[in-house]
Scaffold this motif. Sequence first.
Motif, short mmCIF file in Angstrom:
data_model
loop_
_atom_site.label_atom_id
_atom_site.label_comp_id
_atom_site.label_asym_id
_atom_site.label_seq_id
_atom_site.Cartn_x
_atom_site.Cartn_y
_atom_site.Cartn_z
N MET A 132 0.84 -1.20 0.00
CA MET A 132 0.00 0.00 0.00
C MET A 132 0.87 1.25 0.00
N GLY A 133 1.95 1.22 0.77
CA GLY A 133 2.88 2.35 0.78
C GLY A 133 3.54 2.57 -0.56
N MET A 134 3.73 1.49 -1.31
CA MET A 134 4.30 1.57 -2.66
C MET A 134 3.23 1.95 -3.69
N GLU A 135 1.97 2.11 -3.23
CA GLU A 135 0.81 2.35 -4.10
C GLU A 135 0.68 1.24 -5.15
N ASP A 136 1.00 0.01 -4.72
CA ASP A 136 0.87 -1.16 -5.58
C ASP A 136 -0.30 -1.99 -5.05
N PHE A 137 -1.50 -1.57 -5.38
CA PHE A 137 -2.69 -2.22 -4.85
C PHE A 137 -3.08 -3.47 -5.64
N LYS A 138 -2.52 -3.62 -6.83
CA LYS A 138 -2.88 -4.76 -7.66
C LYS A 138 -2.52 -6.08 -6.98
N LYS A 139 -1.33 -6.12 -6.36
CA LYS A 139 -0.89 -7.37 -5.73
C LYS A 139 -1.77 -7.75 -4.54
N THR A 140 -2.05 -6.78 -3.67
CA THR A 140 -2.87 -7.10 -2.50
C THR A 140 -4.29 -7.47 -2.90
N VAL A 141 -4.82 -6.79 -3.88
CA VAL A 141 -6.19 -7.08 -4.32
C VAL A 141 -6.27 -8.46 -4.96
N THR A 142 -5.30 -8.78 -5.84
CA THR A 142 -5.29 -10.09 -6.50
C THR A 142 -5.18 -11.21 -5.46
N ARG A 143 -4.25 -11.05 -4.54
CA ARG A 143 -4.06 -12.04 -3.48
C ARG A 143 -5.33 -12.24 -2.66
N ASN A 144 -5.91 -11.15 -2.21
CA ASN A 144 -7.10 -11.22 -1.37
C ASN A 144 -8.30 -11.81 -2.11
N THR A 145 -8.40 -11.50 -3.39
CA THR A 145 -9.51 -12.02 -4.19
C THR A 145 -9.46 -13.54 -4.29
N ILE A 146 -8.28 -14.06 -4.60
CA ILE A 146 -8.12 -15.52 -4.74
C ILE A 146 -8.42 -16.22 -3.42
N VAL A 147 -7.85 -15.71 -2.33
CA VAL A 147 -8.06 -16.32 -1.02
C VAL A 147 -9.53 -16.25 -0.62
N LYS A 148 -10.17 -15.13 -0.90
CA LYS A 148 -11.58 -14.95 -0.54
C LYS A 148 -12.46 -15.94 -1.30
N LEU A 149 -12.20 -16.13 -2.59
CA LEU A 149 -13.01 -17.06 -3.38
C LEU A 149 -12.84 -18.50 -2.90
N ILE A 150 -11.61 -18.87 -2.56
CA ILE A 150 -11.37 -20.23 -2.05
C ILE A 150 -12.07 -20.44 -0.71
N SER A 151 -12.01 -19.44 0.17
CA SER A 151 -12.63 -19.57 1.49
C SER A 151 -14.15 -19.66 1.37
N ILE A 152 -14.74 -18.94 0.40
CA ILE A 152 -16.18 -19.03 0.18
C ILE A 152 -16.57 -20.46 -0.21
N ALA A 153 -15.79 -21.02 -1.13
CA ALA A 153 -16.07 -22.39 -1.58
C ALA A 153 -15.97 -23.38 -0.41
N LEU A 154 -14.96 -23.22 0.43
CA LEU A 154 -14.76 -24.14 1.55
C LEU A 154 -15.88 -24.03 2.58
N ILE A 155 -16.43 -22.83 2.77
CA ILE A 155 -17.54 -22.66 3.71
C ILE A 155 -18.73 -23.49 3.27
N PHE A 156 -19.05 -23.46 1.98
CA PHE A 156 -20.18 -24.23 1.48
C PHE A 156 -19.92 -25.74 1.54
N ILE A 157 -18.65 -26.12 1.35
CA ILE A 157 -18.32 -27.55 1.35
C ILE A 157 -18.27 -28.12 2.76
N LEU A 158 -17.70 -27.38 3.72
CA LEU A 158 -17.40 -27.93 5.04
C LEU A 158 -18.39 -27.54 6.14
#
Length: 475
Positions: A132-158
């Motif tokens: 964020m300090g580097m104003e590089d939001f693409k990396k944090t957003v991409t990372r968080n998006t992938i993790v969020k989608l996986i966690s959503i799937a696991l909630i429905f499965i488990l």
Amino acid sequence: MKVIKNYLYNAGYQILLMLAPVITTPYVSRVLGAHNNGINTYTNGWVTFFYLVGQLGIALYGNREIAYHRDNKYDRSKIFWEIISLQIMTSSLSLIAYLIAVMLFSSAFRVYFLLQAFWIVAYGLDISWYFMGMEDFKKTVTRNTIVKLISIALIFILVRNENDLARYVFLLGFAQLAGSATLWPYLRKSIQWVKIRYWRPFKHLYPTLLLFVPTITTQIYLVVNRIMLGRMAPQAAVSQFDFGDKIVKLVLAVVTATGTVMLPHIANKFAAGDIKGVRASLYKSFDFVTAVSVPMMFGLMAIAYKFGPWFLGNQYVPTGGVIFYEAPAILMIAWSNVTGTQYLMPIHREHEFTISVTVGAVVNIIANMFLIAHYGANGAAVATVISEFAVTVMQLFLIRGTIRRRELFAPIWRYLLSGFFMYLVVSRIDEIMRMTITNLMLQITLGILVYVLGLFILKAPIINQAKLLIKEHNR
């Protein structure tokens, strides 16, 4: 354009955060029930204090310091290693203290308290502040998006029935930890190794403590509602308030995304001595968050009573009232996000920011003592609005000598009038329509059209900003 691009990245992720509960919340609220969701809310409220103590004010401090030194690779690398080593040390101490407290004082919910410990580890390893300090939001957003989608799937499965509360608590904490861990590989090309003997981590302790005070104080009046409700009302009331509060805050997240983006941008301008640029950015940001937050506030209020039980289930009828009464906090938090996070913090006026949020915390606790006892979850919602109003008023008072408040508020009536007219139209439609996904989308679409039409008729400044942006983009 870089600021706009970063805002779109961050706002896009905030929209994902909004859509995720749209998918999971109706499922979790019904599968686990109000009582079990209340247990999760209550135990997570306690662990929040410990991971905040572990992280101190490093998220804001690290963001700002990296922004100050981002043009010098060695300097920012040295600062990174110093700050992350301090963060790991303080988080480790916090984790030990938390585990001791759980073993000594917890009995009924001990398993859930232990599973919540993943949050402390996750925040101890979190380095999103660097990007964020580097104003590089693409990396944090991409990372968080992938993790969020996986966690959503696991909630429905488990998570399949009310006996799976432990799995649900584990999944939320582990997803946060996985998100923190996956950012580390991106550092390889951005920083260089600095020998440990050159590290001076403890020189950052005092300034992080200065930022920790407002951070923990802010969390006190965000979390204290749940803890006091847990003590003064049934666990079901805690989850009814919590889900209503989350719906309001998730809508708000699209607005406060500007704060995350603007803090390093303004800090960099301040470090370069561009004071006029700092003020110009502030005025534009204030107008933007007002234009966006007003329709969100009135829109939620218009559909609150039918939306709550339709979205969450019949156990959550009181949540409609929570949403209605807490919706005005959207506007208050949007304004204080500009005056506090986007202005006071980047220009080293942390003590004034601390004063404002301390006032808000004290007001919140006092308001909760009276309102929860008489009005339960609705009382906690009203207390939230009162405390956010107190913070906003205090910050506006503190910046009176450097910012022209008349210039800030001159166009506000145009947005409020357009938003109120939108509220009248949408609430009337809500009265005569049954709540379905189709009707909800119709209300949202019509509300947006009515609001935007009002802005054009009243010649709100945001319209001119939008036209200029389109012209610049087309060049």
